[in-house]
Design a protein around this motif. Structure first.
Motif, PDB file in Angstrom:
ATOM      1  N   GLU A  14       0.844  -1.198   0.000  1.00  0.00           N
ATOM      2  CA  GLU A  14       0.000   0.000   0.000  1.00  0.00           C
ATOM      3  C   GLU A  14       0.880   1.250   0.000  1.00  0.00           C
ATOM      4  O   GLU A  14       1.925   1.293   0.645  1.00  0.00           O
ATOM      5  CB  GLU A  14      -0.876  -0.007   1.246  1.00  0.00           C
ATOM      6  N   GLY A  15       0.497   2.241  -0.789  1.00  0.00           N
ATOM      7  CA  GLY A  15       1.224   3.498  -0.846  1.00  0.00           C
ATOM      8  C   GLY A  15       2.327   3.534  -1.897  1.00  0.00           C
ATOM      9  O   GLY A  15       3.115   4.463  -1.931  1.00  0.00           O
ATOM     10  N   PHE A  16       2.364   2.531  -2.803  1.00  0.00           N
ATOM     11  CA  PHE A  16       3.402   2.550  -3.848  1.00  0.00           C
ATOM     12  C   PHE A  16       3.219   3.772  -4.735  1.00  0.00           C
ATOM     13  O   PHE A  16       2.131   4.331  -4.831  1.00  0.00           O
ATOM     14  CB  PHE A  16       3.396   1.263  -4.673  1.00  0.00           C
ATOM     15  N   GLN A  17       4.302   4.184  -5.393  1.00  0.00           N
ATOM     16  CA  GLN A  17       4.268   5.367  -6.260  1.00  0.00           C
ATOM     17  C   GLN A  17       5.047   5.123  -7.537  1.00  0.00           C
ATOM     18  O   GLN A  17       5.863   4.214  -7.615  1.00  0.00           O
ATOM     19  CB  GLN A  17       4.894   6.562  -5.539  1.00  0.00           C
ATOM     20  N   ASP A  18       4.815   5.974  -8.525  1.00  0.00           N
ATOM     21  CA  ASP A  18       5.578   6.017  -9.773  1.00  0.00           C
ATOM     22  C   ASP A  18       5.642   4.682 -10.497  1.00  0.00           C
ATOM     23  O   ASP A  18       6.698   4.250 -10.956  1.00  0.00           O
ATOM     24  CB  ASP A  18       7.004   6.545  -9.520  1.00  0.00           C
ATOM     25  N   TYR A  19       4.514   4.004 -10.593  1.00  0.00           N
ATOM     26  CA  TYR A  19       4.441   2.751 -11.336  1.00  0.00           C
ATOM     27  C   TYR A  19       4.599   3.061 -12.819  1.00  0.00           C
ATOM     28  O   TYR A  19       3.885   3.889 -13.367  1.00  0.00           O
ATOM     29  CB  TYR A  19       3.096   2.069 -11.076  1.00  0.00           C
ATOM     30  N   ASP A  20       5.545   2.435 -13.473  1.00  0.00           N
ATOM     31  CA  ASP A  20       5.746   2.645 -14.903  1.00  0.00           C
ATOM     32  C   ASP A  20       6.291   1.360 -15.515  1.00  0.00           C
ATOM     33  O   ASP A  20       7.448   1.011 -15.305  1.00  0.00           O
ATOM     34  CB  ASP A  20       6.719   3.798 -15.152  1.00  0.00           C
ATOM     35  N   ALA A  21       5.450   0.646 -16.235  1.00  0.00           N
ATOM     36  CA  ALA A  21       5.873  -0.600 -16.877  1.00  0.00           C
ATOM     37  C   ALA A  21       5.111  -0.740 -18.192  1.00  0.00           C
ATOM     38  O   ALA A  21       3.952  -0.341 -18.297  1.00  0.00           O
ATOM     39  CB  ALA A  21       5.592  -1.786 -15.959  1.00  0.00           C
ATOM     40  N   LYS A  22       5.772  -1.283 -19.193  1.00  0.00           N
ATOM     41  CA  LYS A  22       5.181  -1.469 -20.524  1.00  0.00           C
ATOM     42  C   LYS A  22       5.650  -2.811 -21.089  1.00  0.00           C
ATOM     43  O   LYS A  22       6.728  -3.288 -20.754  1.00  0.00           O
ATOM     44  CB  LYS A  22       5.645  -0.368 -21.480  1.00  0.00           C
ATOM     45  N   LEU A  23       4.860  -3.385 -21.964  1.00  0.00           N
ATOM     46  CA  LEU A  23       5.300  -4.561 -22.693  1.00  0.00           C
ATOM     47  C   LEU A  23       6.472  -4.168 -23.574  1.00  0.00           C
ATOM     48  O   LEU A  23       6.463  -3.103 -24.192  1.00  0.00           O
ATOM     49  CB  LEU A  23       4.176  -5.110 -23.590  1.00  0.00           C
ATOM     50  N   GLN A  24       7.475  -4.986 -23.615  1.00  0.00           N
ATOM     51  CA  GLN A  24       8.659  -4.720 -24.421  1.00  0.00           C
ATOM     52  C   GLN A  24       8.522  -5.390 -25.783  1.00  0.00           C
ATOM     53  O   GLN A  24       7.765  -6.332 -25.953  1.00  0.00           O
ATOM     54  CB  GLN A  24       9.905  -5.236 -23.705  1.00  0.00           C
ATOM     55  N   GLY A  25       9.279  -4.912 -26.739  1.00  0.00           N
ATOM     56  CA  GLY A  25       9.315  -5.541 -28.047  1.00  0.00           C
ATOM     57  C   GLY A  25       8.555  -4.797 -29.133  1.00  0.00           C
ATOM     58  O   GLY A  25       8.644  -5.151 -30.292  1.00  0.00           O
ATOM     59  N   TYR A  26       7.803  -3.767 -28.769  1.00  0.00           N
ATOM     60  CA  TYR A  26       7.071  -2.997 -29.766  1.00  0.00           C
ATOM     61  C   TYR A  26       7.960  -1.854 -30.256  1.00  0.00           C
ATOM     62  O   TYR A  26       8.745  -1.300 -29.513  1.00  0.00           O
ATOM     63  CB  TYR A  26       5.777  -2.429 -29.191  1.00  0.00           C
ATOM     64  N   GLY A  27       7.823  -1.521 -31.532  1.00  0.00           N
ATOM     65  CA  GLY A  27       8.588  -0.426 -32.104  1.00  0.00           C
ATOM     66  C   GLY A  27       7.757   0.268 -33.161  1.00  0.00           C
ATOM     67  O   GLY A  27       6.589  -0.051 -33.356  1.00  0.00           O
TER      68      GLY A  27
END
Length: 94
Positions: free
Chosen positions: A23-36
């Protein structure tokens, strides 16, 4: 891609991962890799790329001995890896 799989899968994974975070996490930033980005005719597309990486020993130009050379290329998928739809844009839209 012709489909919305990337956005749908990213959302589903995000929802799943967020449940496991404290609880209280911040700045979540994740994306699927491999796209261009690539041009298909005059249209910009975002296909999925499969990476192909490795190393090989090749003879030195100066003679005598070998040197390591990297292999680094990508192959654009013709179909979405999640739903199987064709990856290129509709000809009507192009």
């Amino acid at each position: 891609m012709q489909c919305e799989c990337r956005a749908e899968i990213e959302t589903a994974i995000r929802d799943h991962v967020e449940k496991t975070l404290p609880e209280g996490f911040q700045d979540y930033d994740a994306k699927l890799q491999g796209y261009g980005f690539a041009l298909s005719g005059s249209q910009l597309t975002a296909p999925f790329f499969i990476e192909y990486k490795g190393e090989v020993q090749v003879p030195k130009k100066s003679g005598g001995g070998m040197k390591k050379q990297k292999i680094d290329t990508r192959i654009a998928a013709k179909y979405c890896p999640f739903c199987g739809k064709v990856a290129r844009p509709d000809e009507k839209e192009a």
